[in-house]
Scaffold this motif. Sequence first.
Motif, PDB file in Angstrom:
ATOM      1  N   GLY A   1      -7.934   4.891  22.685  1.00 42.78           N
ATOM      2  CA  GLY A   1      -8.111   5.909  21.655  1.00 42.78           C
ATOM      3  C   GLY A   1      -8.226   5.296  20.272  1.00 42.78           C
ATOM      4  O   GLY A   1      -8.173   4.086  20.093  1.00 42.78           O
ATOM      5  N   GLU A   2      -8.392   6.186  19.325  1.00 36.10           N
ATOM      6  CA  GLU A   2      -8.593   5.762  17.940  1.00 36.10           C
ATOM      7  C   GLU A   2      -7.258   5.659  17.198  1.00 36.10           C
ATOM      8  O   GLU A   2      -6.317   6.383  17.497  1.00 36.10           O
ATOM      9  N   PRO A   3      -7.183   4.771  16.222  1.00 39.35           N
ATOM     10  CA  PRO A   3      -5.944   4.627  15.443  1.00 39.35           C
ATOM     11  C   PRO A   3      -5.720   5.829  14.533  1.00 39.35           C
ATOM     12  O   PRO A   3      -6.660   6.560  14.207  1.00 39.35           O
ATOM     13  N   ALA A   4      -4.477   6.003  14.138  1.00 41.03           N
ATOM     14  CA  ALA A   4      -4.113   7.058  13.195  1.00 41.03           C
ATOM     15  C   ALA A   4      -4.372   6.619  11.759  1.00 41.03           C
ATOM     16  O   ALA A   4      -4.610   7.452  10.889  1.00 41.03           O
ATOM     17  N   ALA A   5      -4.331   5.294  11.507  1.00 43.26           N
ATOM     18  CA  ALA A   5      -4.494   4.784  10.141  1.00 43.26           C
ATOM     19  C   ALA A   5      -4.839   3.301  10.163  1.00 43.26           C
ATOM     20  O   ALA A   5      -4.511   2.595  11.111  1.00 43.26           O
ATOM     21  N   SER A   6      -5.531   2.870   9.116  1.00 46.94           N
ATOM     22  CA  SER A   6      -5.815   1.444   8.894  1.00 46.94           C
ATOM     23  C   SER A   6      -5.494   1.148   7.435  1.00 46.94           C
ATOM     24  O   SER A   6      -6.054   1.784   6.544  1.00 46.94           O
ATOM     25  N   MET A   7      -4.583   0.201   7.194  1.00 47.56           N
ATOM     26  CA  MET A   7      -4.115  -0.055   5.837  1.00 47.56           C
ATOM     27  C   MET A   7      -3.922  -1.538   5.565  1.00 47.56           C
ATOM     28  O   MET A   7      -3.907  -2.342   6.489  1.00 47.56           O
ATOM     29  N   VAL A   8      -3.730  -1.839   4.298  1.00 45.99           N
ATOM     30  CA  VAL A   8      -3.360  -3.181   3.867  1.00 45.99           C
ATOM     31  C   VAL A   8      -2.021  -3.057   3.155  1.00 45.99           C
ATOM     32  O   VAL A   8      -1.878  -2.268   2.222  1.00 45.99           O
ATOM     33  N   CYS A   9      -1.031  -3.824   3.612  1.00 40.87           N
ATOM     34  CA  CYS A   9       0.287  -3.804   2.974  1.00 40.87           C
ATOM     35  C   CYS A   9       0.478  -5.082   2.167  1.00 40.87           C
ATOM     36  O   CYS A   9       0.290  -6.182   2.674  1.00 40.87           O
ATOM     37  N   HIS A  10       0.860  -4.906   0.905  1.00 31.11           N
ATOM     38  CA  HIS A  10       1.047  -6.022  -0.013  1.00 31.11           C
ATOM     39  C   HIS A  10       2.512  -6.298  -0.307  1.00 31.11           C
ATOM     40  O   HIS A  10       2.823  -7.054  -1.232  1.00 31.11           O
ATOM     41  N   CYS A  11       3.435  -5.705   0.459  1.00 30.74           N
ATOM     42  CA  CYS A  11       4.859  -5.928   0.174  1.00 30.74           C
ATOM     43  C   CYS A  11       5.209  -7.411   0.371  1.00 30.74           C
ATOM     44  O   CYS A  11       4.533  -8.129   1.097  1.00 30.74           O
ATOM     45  N   THR A  12       6.258  -7.836  -0.266  1.00 29.77           N
ATOM     46  CA  THR A  12       6.630  -9.249  -0.199  1.00 29.77           C
ATOM     47  C   THR A  12       7.008  -9.674   1.212  1.00 29.77           C
ATOM     48  O   THR A  12       6.768 -10.816   1.601  1.00 29.77           O
ATOM     49  N   HIS A  13       7.560  -8.765   2.007  1.00 31.00           N
ATOM     50  CA  HIS A  13       7.931  -9.113   3.379  1.00 31.00           C
ATOM     51  C   HIS A  13       6.687  -9.330   4.240  1.00 31.00           C
ATOM     52  O   HIS A  13       6.652 -10.253   5.054  1.00 31.00           O
ATOM     53  N   CYS A  14       5.662  -8.495   4.066  1.00 28.73           N
ATOM     54  CA  CYS A  14       4.411  -8.703   4.806  1.00 28.73           C
ATOM     55  C   CYS A  14       3.729  -9.995   4.366  1.00 28.73           C
ATOM     56  O   CYS A  14       3.123 -10.691   5.179  1.00 28.73           O
ATOM     57  N   GLN A  15       3.842 -10.326   3.085  1.00 26.49           N
ATOM     58  CA  GLN A  15       3.262 -11.582   2.613  1.00 26.49           C
ATOM     59  C   GLN A  15       3.944 -12.761   3.293  1.00 26.49           C
ATOM     60  O   GLN A  15       3.271 -13.674   3.796  1.00 26.49           O
ATOM     61  N   LYS A  16       5.260 -12.747   3.342  1.00 28.33           N
ATOM     62  CA  LYS A  16       5.985 -13.851   3.975  1.00 28.33           C
ATOM     63  C   LYS A  16       5.734 -13.898   5.474  1.00 28.33           C
ATOM     64  O   LYS A  16       5.534 -14.957   6.054  1.00 28.33           O
ATOM     65  N   GLN A  17       5.738 -12.724   6.114  1.00 22.94           N
ATOM     66  CA  GLN A  17       5.547 -12.651   7.558  1.00 22.94           C
ATOM     67  C   GLN A  17       4.149 -13.097   7.963  1.00 22.94           C
ATOM     68  O   GLN A  17       3.970 -13.754   8.971  1.00 22.94           O
ATOM     69  N   SER A  18       3.149 -12.759   7.155  1.00 25.74           N
ATOM     70  CA  SER A  18       1.768 -13.118   7.498  1.00 25.74           C
ATOM     71  C   SER A  18       1.376 -14.504   6.997  1.00 25.74           C
ATOM     72  O   SER A  18       0.401 -15.077   7.482  1.00 25.74           O
TER      73      SER A  18
END
Length: 134
Positions: free
Chosen positions: A19-36
């Motif tokens: 099926g199709e996703p509910a949302a597609s986004m870009v997260c700029h939080c500091t935790h996502c920066q460190k995790q990615s």
Amino acid sequence: MTTHTGGCLCGQIRYTIEGEPAASMVCHCTHCQKQSGSAFSTIVGVPEGQVAITGEVSRYKDSGESGKSVERQFCGTCGSPLFSKVEVSPGLLWVKAGTLDDTSAFAPTAHLWTRSKQDWVDTGDVPAFETNPS
């Protein structure tokens, strides 16, 4: 019904989205920066029941900049970040878009936590929010 597939770098973990996703986004939080290990994390929100996972994911309990819980799921062998379960969006599994086999069907519809974004990142014409949208 549309099917999307993906997995980690070493192939130990694979997943299928029906099926199709509910949302597609870009997260700029500091935790996502460190995790990615990058300036942001591009994520696709999918109802949990639409995702079938093969292989054993490792988990890390975190809390985002919002203070709410985030369970980060990754491959324990190659370290690829794969999924997040976020308290503020129960029932959705956030899939790291870079782990999809084909990303051509997805484009971000919003940028979140831009108050933490790197100065050199341009969000273009995509709606941008300083934190989570209300």
